[in-house]
Write an enzyme that holds these catalytic residues in place. Structure first.
Site, PDB file in Angstrom:
ATOM      1  N   GLU A 261      -9.451 -12.127   1.390  1.00 53.16           N
ATOM      2  CA  GLU A 261      -8.251 -12.919   1.591  1.00 53.16           C
ATOM      3  C   GLU A 261      -8.865 -13.942   2.406  1.00 53.16           C
ATOM      4  O   GLU A 261      -8.850 -13.151   3.435  1.00 53.16           O
ATOM      5  CB  GLU A 261      -7.560 -12.041   0.434  1.00 53.16           C
ATOM      6  CG  GLU A 261      -7.709 -11.733  -0.172  1.00 53.16           C
ATOM      7  CD  GLU A 261      -6.370 -11.142  -1.000  1.00 53.16           C
ATOM      8  OE1 GLU A 261      -6.389 -11.659  -2.235  1.00 53.16           O
ATOM      9  OE2 GLU A 261      -5.229 -10.725  -0.492  1.00 53.16           O
TER      10      GLU A 261
ATOM     11  N   CYS B 121      -5.628 -18.267   8.092  1.00 50.35           N
ATOM     12  CA  CYS B 121      -5.854 -16.667   8.157  1.00 50.35           C
ATOM     13  C   CYS B 121      -7.053 -16.325   7.773  1.00 50.35           C
ATOM     14  O   CYS B 121      -7.330 -16.120   7.320  1.00 50.35           O
ATOM     15  CB  CYS B 121      -4.796 -16.512   7.804  1.00 50.35           C
ATOM     16  SG  CYS B 121      -4.341 -14.030   8.348  1.00 50.35           S
TER      17      CYS B 121
ATOM     18  N   CYS C 158      -9.967  -2.202   5.595  1.00 54.30           N
ATOM     19  CA  CYS C 158      -9.726  -1.950   7.085  1.00 54.30           C
ATOM     20  C   CYS C 158      -9.995  -0.204   7.384  1.00 54.30           C
ATOM     21  O   CYS C 158      -8.935   0.106   6.494  1.00 54.30           O
ATOM     22  CB  CYS C 158      -8.563  -2.217   8.230  1.00 54.30           C
ATOM     23  SG  CYS C 158      -8.461  -1.657   9.858  1.00 54.30           S
TER      24      CYS C 158
ATOM     25  N   CYS D 203      -3.056   1.521   9.572  1.00 59.66           N
ATOM     26  CA  CYS D 203      -1.718   1.585   9.995  1.00 59.66           C
ATOM     27  C   CYS D 203      -1.142   1.987   8.348  1.00 59.66           C
ATOM     28  O   CYS D 203      -1.452   1.130   7.681  1.00 59.66           O
ATOM     29  CB  CYS D 203      -1.726   0.680  10.318  1.00 59.66           C
ATOM     30  SG  CYS D 203      -2.733  -0.422  11.751  1.00 59.66           S
TER      31      CYS D 203
ATOM     32  N   CYS E 149       0.938  -0.823   5.971  1.00 57.79           N
ATOM     33  CA  CYS E 149      -0.643  -1.723   5.641  1.00 57.79           C
ATOM     34  C   CYS E 149      -0.819  -1.934   4.435  1.00 57.79           C
ATOM     35  O   CYS E 149      -2.109  -1.662   4.248  1.00 57.79           O
ATOM     36  CB  CYS E 149      -1.459  -2.452   7.243  1.00 57.79           C
ATOM     37  SG  CYS E 149      -2.530  -3.801   6.791  1.00 57.79           S
TER      38      CYS E 149
ATOM     39  N   GLY F 187      -8.880  -6.945   8.184  1.00 55.57           N
ATOM     40  CA  GLY F 187      -9.458  -5.965   8.999  1.00 55.57           C
ATOM     41  C   GLY F 187      -9.439  -6.735  10.282  1.00 55.57           C
ATOM     42  O   GLY F 187      -8.579  -6.989  10.537  1.00 55.57           O
TER      43      GLY F 187
ATOM     44  N   SER G  35      -1.059  -6.034  18.100  1.00 53.07           N
ATOM     45  CA  SER G  35      -0.401  -5.298  17.133  1.00 53.07           C
ATOM     46  C   SER G  35       0.538  -3.818  17.476  1.00 53.07           C
ATOM     47  O   SER G  35       0.030  -3.665  17.679  1.00 53.07           O
ATOM     48  CB  SER G  35      -0.793  -5.136  16.377  1.00 53.07           C
ATOM     49  OG  SER G  35      -0.971  -6.350  15.311  1.00 53.07           O
TER      50      SER G  35
ATOM     51  N   CYS H 125       1.825 -11.621   5.773  1.00 55.02           N
ATOM     52  CA  CYS H 125       1.024 -10.414   6.267  1.00 55.02           C
ATOM     53  C   CYS H 125       1.054  -8.982   6.171  1.00 55.02           C
ATOM     54  O   CYS H 125       1.962  -8.372   5.528  1.00 55.02           O
ATOM     55  CB  CYS H 125       1.827 -10.308   7.745  1.00 55.02           C
ATOM     56  SG  CYS H 125       2.025 -11.711   8.896  1.00 55.02           S
TER      57      CYS H 125
END
Ligand code: SAH
Ligand code: SF4
Length: 365
Positions: free
Chosen positions: A84, A97, A104, A108, A111, A157, A211, A331
């Site tokens: 995306e 973005c 990924c 986390c 996410c 990612g 982050s 996000c």
């Protein structure tokens, strides 16, 4: 190909170096994907090139537009996988973005991309292809300028886990014959792959976002598991060093606001202690939900209280506006289409070997 790579490629074909520049400009400034359309190349060269090369961006699968003007494209990167890319218009800029991996591996807990698992790294072509695609889809503004003025490596990612392809793609973004973006307008966001942050400083310093999401190792170990490998002390040392070469003299700390988990006034005070001595700004991100996530978004009151503590300590704090959440483009909501979800553990091991090798090689040098 970066411009130096393309120049070498043309040399191999026995062609003059300026041909590389012409083709590079046709692709990235002209948005052209057919050699035949490159009218200032000799016809014989135009006929020869398709035997050796192809110009191919990922293909469009679906397109969605949010009420707030945000647009999201799902692009096909083969074998059933999709990535995306999101465009966020604002009054004074247009931000794209960009994704760096299919899924990924870093997992986390808050996410959606992490929860999808990991399939593979994107190639530099697939990464720059997202910008190429967006520029074509968006056209130009009334002044004839491109609509995308800023790029953030904040899509699917972890960009520093795909170092070579990401830095090559950023070279093309920055190249005056490519997209001509200034280093200040390209931001890489990382969860803290420390050895590669050190390499980025020398290879391709751009604006940096980190982050953070927690004010101490114990909590960050849970929320951002890569912290177990590269704890805060190491991360902060690497950030300080990075800032000596960065195009902006501060780092932006991203901090996702999770109700009751990391959002209390006590956490904010602890955070102020933690970042003492680092030039930084804060970007508080109200957590965006996705199915089966074990979190709630912090209340607006909690977010404001948290912000006030940081501001009183003298820091610039922004609260990220949630954009495009009606099309799952906010996000941490990017899930793309990740087919093989089994590679996560394997890849973490490979990374461990890679970074050990890098460190070993450095020591040897
Ligand atoms: N892997 C990189 C870049 C991609 S994520 C990184 O982690 O920095 C971009 C930002 O969105 C990161 O700060 C990430 O922590 C945050 N994020 C992830 N999931 C989120 C969610 N559900 N809600 C809000 N922000 C989220
Ligand atoms: Fe990966 Fe970033 Fe999501 Fe963590 S927040 S799982 S590093 S994309």
């Amino acid at each position: 190909m970066t411009l130096p790579e393309m120049t070498a490629f043309f040399a191999e074909l026995g062609e003059k170096p300026f041909r590389a520049k012409q083709v590079f400009r046709w692709i990235h400034q002209g948005g052209v994907d057919q050699f035949d359309a490159m009218t200032d190349l000799a016809k014989s060269l135009r006929e020869k090139l398709p035997n050796f090369a192809r110009i191919e961006a990922p293909k469009l699968m679906t397109e969605q537009a949010s009420k707030d003007g945000t647009r999201k494209w799902l692009l096909d990167v083969g074998t059933g996988n999709g990535i995306e890319v999101v465009f966020i218009p604002e009054a004074d800029r247009g931000t794209l973005c960009v994704s760096s991996q299919v899924g990924c591996a870093l997992d986390c807990t808050f996410c959606s991309t992490g929860k999808q698992g990991f399939n593979r790294n994107l190639t530099a072509a697939e990464i720059i292809g997202q910008l190429w695609w967006a520029n074509k889809a968006l056209g130009k503004d009334p002044k004839g300028e491109r609509i995308v003025s800023n790029v953030v490596m904040m899509g699917m990612g972890e960009p520093l886990a795909n170092f070579d392809e990401v830095t090559n793609a950023m070279d093309i973004m920055l190249d005056d014959h490519g997209y001509g973006l200034s280093r200040r307008r390209v931001t890489l966001s990382t969860s803290g792959v420390v050895p590669n942050l050190k390499r980025l400083k020398d290879r391709c310093p751009v604006a940096l976002a980190v982050s953070l999401h927690a004010p101490n190792d114990a909590l960050r170990d849970v929320l951002v598991p890569i912290n177990q490998k590269y704890p805060l002390a190491e991360l902060f040392a690497a950030i300080k060093d990075y800032l000596t070469a960065a195009p902006r003299d501060f780092v932006t700390f991203e901090y996702v606001m999770l109700d009751g988990v990391n959002d209390t006034v006590a956490h904010a005070h602890e955070l102020v202690q933690l970042v003492a001595g680092i030039e930084c700004k804060f970007n508080l991100i109200p957590w965006n939900p996705f199915p089966e996530a074990p979190y709630q978004r912090s209340s607006n009151n909690a977010i404001h209280r948290f912000r006030d503590v940081l501001q009183q300590a003298g820091y610039v704090v922004t609260i990220r506006k949630t954009r495009g959440d009606d099309i799952d483009a906010a996000c941490g909501q990017l899930a793309g289409q990740v087919v093989d979800k089994s590679n996560r553990n394997r890849v973490i091991r490979v990374q461990a070997v890679d970074s050990a090798a890098t460190e070993g090689a450095k020591r040897a040098a």
